[in-house]
Scaffold this active site. Structure first.
Site, mmCIF file in Angstrom:
data_model
loop_
_atom_site.group_PDB
_atom_site.id
_atom_site.type_symbol
_atom_site.label_atom_id
_atom_site.label_comp_id
_atom_site.label_asym_id
_atom_site.label_seq_id
_atom_site.Cartn_x
_atom_site.Cartn_y
_atom_site.Cartn_z
ATOM 1 N N LYS A 1 -11.989 -76.838 44.289
ATOM 2 C CA LYS A 1 -13.265 -76.703 43.584
ATOM 3 C C LYS A 1 -13.068 -76.172 42.167
ATOM 4 O O LYS A 1 -13.793 -76.552 41.255
ATOM 5 C CB LYS A 1 -14.188 -75.772 44.380
ATOM 6 C CG LYS A 1 -14.775 -76.455 45.593
ATOM 7 C CD LYS A 1 -15.621 -75.495 46.399
ATOM 8 C CE LYS A 1 -14.733 -74.560 47.182
ATOM 9 N NZ LYS A 1 -15.476 -73.573 47.966
ATOM 10 N N GLU B 1 -16.998 -71.280 50.618
ATOM 11 C CA GLU B 1 -17.563 -70.400 49.604
ATOM 12 C C GLU B 1 -18.523 -71.254 48.773
ATOM 13 O O GLU B 1 -18.134 -72.339 48.312
ATOM 14 C CB GLU B 1 -16.451 -69.830 48.702
ATOM 15 C CG GLU B 1 -17.032 -68.823 47.727
ATOM 16 C CD GLU B 1 -16.020 -68.213 46.764
ATOM 17 O OE1 GLU B 1 -14.813 -68.497 46.886
ATOM 18 O OE2 GLU B 1 -16.476 -67.460 45.884
ATOM 19 N N ARG C 1 -3.079 -78.374 54.660
ATOM 20 C CA ARG C 1 -4.247 -78.791 53.890
ATOM 21 C C ARG C 1 -4.077 -80.244 53.477
ATOM 22 O O ARG C 1 -2.962 -80.773 53.458
ATOM 23 C CB ARG C 1 -4.529 -77.866 52.702
ATOM 24 C CG ARG C 1 -3.599 -77.944 51.548
ATOM 25 C CD ARG C 1 -3.934 -76.876 50.496
ATOM 26 N NE ARG C 1 -4.970 -77.284 49.583
ATOM 27 C CZ ARG C 1 -6.112 -76.605 49.388
ATOM 28 N NH1 ARG C 1 -6.341 -75.498 50.045
ATOM 29 N NH2 ARG C 1 -7.005 -77.017 48.523
HETATM 30 P P1 ATP Z 1 -11.005 -74.831 46.957
HETATM 31 O O1 ATP Z 1 -9.642 -74.569 46.404
HETATM 32 O O2 ATP Z 1 -11.402 -76.246 46.923
HETATM 33 O O3 ATP Z 1 -12.064 -73.923 46.387
HETATM 34 P P2 ATP Z 1 -11.058 -73.117 49.140
HETATM 35 O O4 ATP Z 1 -10.102 -72.963 50.284
HETATM 36 O O5 ATP Z 1 -11.117 -72.022 48.163
HETATM 37 O O6 ATP Z 1 -10.843 -74.499 48.484
HETATM 38 P P3 ATP Z 1 -13.370 -72.641 50.653
HETATM 39 O O7 ATP Z 1 -14.772 -73.024 50.397
HETATM 40 O O8 ATP Z 1 -13.014 -71.216 50.639
HETATM 41 O O9 ATP Z 1 -12.519 -73.406 49.622
HETATM 42 O O10 ATP Z 1 -12.809 -73.342 51.970
HETATM 43 C C1 ATP Z 1 -13.515 -73.497 53.157
HETATM 44 C C2 ATP Z 1 -12.547 -73.966 54.209
HETATM 45 O O11 ATP Z 1 -12.041 -75.244 53.863
HETATM 46 C C3 ATP Z 1 -11.357 -73.056 54.376
HETATM 47 O O12 ATP Z 1 -11.172 -72.792 55.747
HETATM 48 C C4 ATP Z 1 -10.189 -73.835 53.833
HETATM 49 O O13 ATP Z 1 -9.039 -73.584 54.597
HETATM 50 C C5 ATP Z 1 -10.646 -75.278 54.005
HETATM 51 N N1 ATP Z 1 -10.066 -76.162 52.999
HETATM 52 C C6 ATP Z 1 -10.236 -76.110 51.662
HETATM 53 N N2 ATP Z 1 -9.523 -77.072 51.049
HETATM 54 C C7 ATP Z 1 -8.899 -77.779 52.010
HETATM 55 C C8 ATP Z 1 -7.998 -78.908 52.032
HETATM 56 N N3 ATP Z 1 -7.628 -79.513 50.896
HETATM 57 N N4 ATP Z 1 -7.551 -79.352 53.225
HETATM 58 C C9 ATP Z 1 -7.934 -78.750 54.363
HETATM 59 N N5 ATP Z 1 -8.753 -77.696 54.428
HETATM 60 C C10 ATP Z 1 -9.238 -77.198 53.270
HETATM 61 MG MG MG Z 2 -12.032 -70.202 48.290
#
Ligand code: ATP
Ligand code: MG
Length: 576
Positions: free
Chosen positions: A279, A35, A269
């Site tokens: 983020k 995102e 994760r």
């Molecule tokens: P954040 O909490 O940092 O915003 P998010 O999952 O909301 O993380 P996205 O941009 O939606 O962020 O994630 C893109 C991809 O990265 C998703 O498929 C998510 O599963 C993966 N991802 C995010 N954080 C991690 C992590 N700490 N370890 C492994 N994969 C991750």
């Molecule tokens: Mg997200």
């Protein structure tokens, strides 16, 4: 790129291989779906490693899809930052760049299809009422959690015609923000709360960075994500474990919309000690100015790691070592540091630099004489050759390499003691100058032994300490930024209720030393290049990701400490 991928893909590789063997999947296609609401962090690097790695292993493709259906938080600058970091990590998505916001029209039609099938309805309940009707998990009398059934919305039984009409009016902007939602009609008694008539669309008058004001209704993640996967023909939608509970809903939308059967598979994760990987939290550090920006070298972002001196190889080495598991765990940040240390040990050229300079005067050195001494550039890499370093009668040494009154087992300089100056001579400390008012030591005095050039004693005398130095006349000035962990505790999120993780911020995470001195060759170290300062650690000539004016350059040299030399991880590993 990702040459190690196959071994580490573990159970995901097996699951995909099974689908291929059974003929369910012909050509493997994955996607990385960030995102654009922040910069990528090392957790995303793990997801990228998995998504691109699986595609590469099965000779398939990986789409880059911006999951941009939340207009409040998204921005084009984040899209650019994400693409820049992906490229730097060494990934190429070629022309497979997609945006969920490009699917708004298709998603709208799929929503209408569900309405026509009697599987979606327009609801007038507001957000709080929806939550109250849905119910929640509660402990029973034995303190075991159970989930009493929720309650149907009074608007659940609207006719297809009425729903189609109201949904069109929602899109046309006839209702206020939040006044109505479109919900899937699943089961208000379902044990998984996410299956209790989840919201598919909400009304939100917020311009979107790509679609502008074309839409005032936006699809929710759980509706949009599986269908975006299906629209792209993604065969395997790989994501982190927190989405596991969403999987029944993912499958429900795919099944009832009768679209391409994408399959979701979850993996653990990445969590790292002494930092946060979200983020939402990282943006707080940026907004509160706890750090200088998304690429601050303390940040666990790809851009921060890069500015700190990490290379894509060091990051991939780390991801390969932690592997991919099915249960969440916390990885010690010292393992990440171990990987960059090993990487830099092989490639960083060695230099001498003094962070907290103290003048050293050699009283018997011929006045004005400059001698050039040969030094090895990298003992790990003979091809790196040697260089000449100027040696003069006035040098700078590290302040802590001299003590007026040495503590036990101190082998460095103190009155009467001998030490070896690295690559130079053995010297004997003859005294020191002290400021009579402040009591501060202003210079250390010594004599050198001309017979010990190169540091070898012809008489085999025992000299226990070797210290580094730079010529006072020929030194270049630089600013040293000594970085340490962002948080002072392993798990920064473990805080008392009502307090913020920001309270665990490490106030010692950055120390700036403006008067550091280095050997002349440092003036030519290009921004972004890493070197080792002997006895001190690995340092990277500062290179900003966004603003070249900030870069280290001759006359304004800045070196960021990547990591110290002492490998704490190797010790941990040995202990087992
Ligand atoms: P954040 O909490 O940092 O915003 P998010 O999952 O909301 O993380 P996205 O941009 O939606 O962020 O994630 C893109 C991809 O990265 C998703 O498929 C998510 O599963 C993966 N991802 C995010 N954080 C991690 C992590 N700490 N370890 C492994 N994969 C991750
Ligand atoms: Mg997200």
């Amino acid at each position: 790129m990702s040459e190690n991928a196959p071994e580490y893909l573990d159970f995901i590789k097996d699951a995909v291989a099974k689908d291929v063997a059974e003929g369910k999947t012909k050509a493997v296609r994955t996607r990385f779906p960030p995102e654009p609401n922040g910069w990528l962090h090392i957790g995303h690097a793990k997801a990228i490693f998995v998504d691109f790695g699986v595609a590469e292993y099965f000779k398939g493709e990986c789409n880059l899809r911006f999951d941009d259906t939340n207009p409040e938080k998204e921005d084009i600058s984040y899209v650019e930052a994400i693409k820049r970091d992906l490229r730097w990590l060494g990934y190429d998505w070629a022309d497979r760049e997609f945006y969920a916001s490009d699917y708004y029209e298709t998603l709208y039609e799929l929503a209408r299809k569900l309405i026509r099938m009697g599987l979606a309805y327009v609801d007038d309940l507001d957000e709080d009422e929806i939550r109250a009707y849905r119910g929640t998990n509660v402990p029973d009398k034995n303190n075991i959690t159970y989930t009493p059934p929720g309650k149907n919305s009074p608007w659940r039984e609207r006719s297809v015609e009425e729903n189609l009409d109201l949904f069109a009016k929602m899109r046309a902007g006839k209702f206020a923000d939040g006044a109505k939602t479109l919900r899937a009609k699943i089961d208000m008694g379902h044990p998984n709360l996410l299956m209790r008539d989840p919201v598919m669309y909400r009304i939100r008058r917020e311009p979107h960075y790509r679609t502008g004001t074309a839409w005032c209704i936006y699809p929710m993640y759980d509706f949009q994500h599986p269908l975006s996967d299906a629209i792209e023909g993604v065969t395997h939608s790989l994501c982190s474990l927190e989405y596991e509970i969403h999987r029944p809903l993912y499958n429900w939308f795919i099944e009832h919309c009768e679209v391409f059967p994408s399959r979701q598979i979850e993996f653990a994760r990445l969590n790292l000690t002494r930092t946060v990987l979200s983020k939402r939290l990282l943006i707080q550090l940026v907004r509160d100015k706890k750090v200088a920006g998304w690429d601050d070298p303390r940040m666990p972002t790809i851009a921060g790691l890069r500015r700190r001196g990490y290379s894509p190889e060091a990051i991939r080495d780390f991801l390969g070592r932690i592997g991919i598991a099915k249960t969440d765990s916390m990885v010690d940040i010292q393992l990440l540091e171990h990987c960059v240390r090993e990487n830099l040990n092989k490639k960083a050229s060695r230099h001498m630099a003094v962070l907290r300079p103290l003048k050293l005067v050699i009283d018997n050195w011929p006045k004005g004489q400059v001698e050039f001494l040969e030094a090895v550039n990298n003992p790990e890499d003979p091809a790196a050759g040697t260089r000449k370093i100027p040696f003069t009668g006035e040098l700078f040494i590290e302040n802590e390499d001299f003590r007026e009154l040495p503590p036990p087992k101190y082998f460095r300089l103190f009155p009467g003691n001998q030490v070896r100056l690295r690559y130079a001579y053995i010297i004997t400390c003859t005294g020191f100058d002290k400021d009579p008012v402040s009591g501060e030591i202003t210079a250390v005095r010594c004599s050198y032994d001309p017979a010990t050039r190169g540091g070898d004693a012809p008489d085999n005398r025992k000299v226990k300490g070797t210290i580094h130095w730079v010529s006072a006349e020929q030194a270049v000035d630089f600013e040293a930024r000594l970085y340490d962990h962002l948080f002072a505790v392993d798990r920064p999120m473990d805080v008392a209720p009502g307090t913020s993780f920001l309270e665990n911020f490490n106030p010692q995470s950055l120390e700036i030393l403006s008067g550091a001195k280095g050997e002349p060759a440092l003036a030519c170290v290009e921004a972004g290049t890493c070197v080792q300062f002997e006895r001190l650690g690995y340092f990277c000539a500062d290179k900003s990701v966004l603003n070249a004016d900030e870069d280290s350059k001759p006359g304004a040299l800045v070196f960021n400490r990547t990591v110290g030399l002492r490998d704490t991880w190797a010790k941990i590993e040995k202990k087992g």
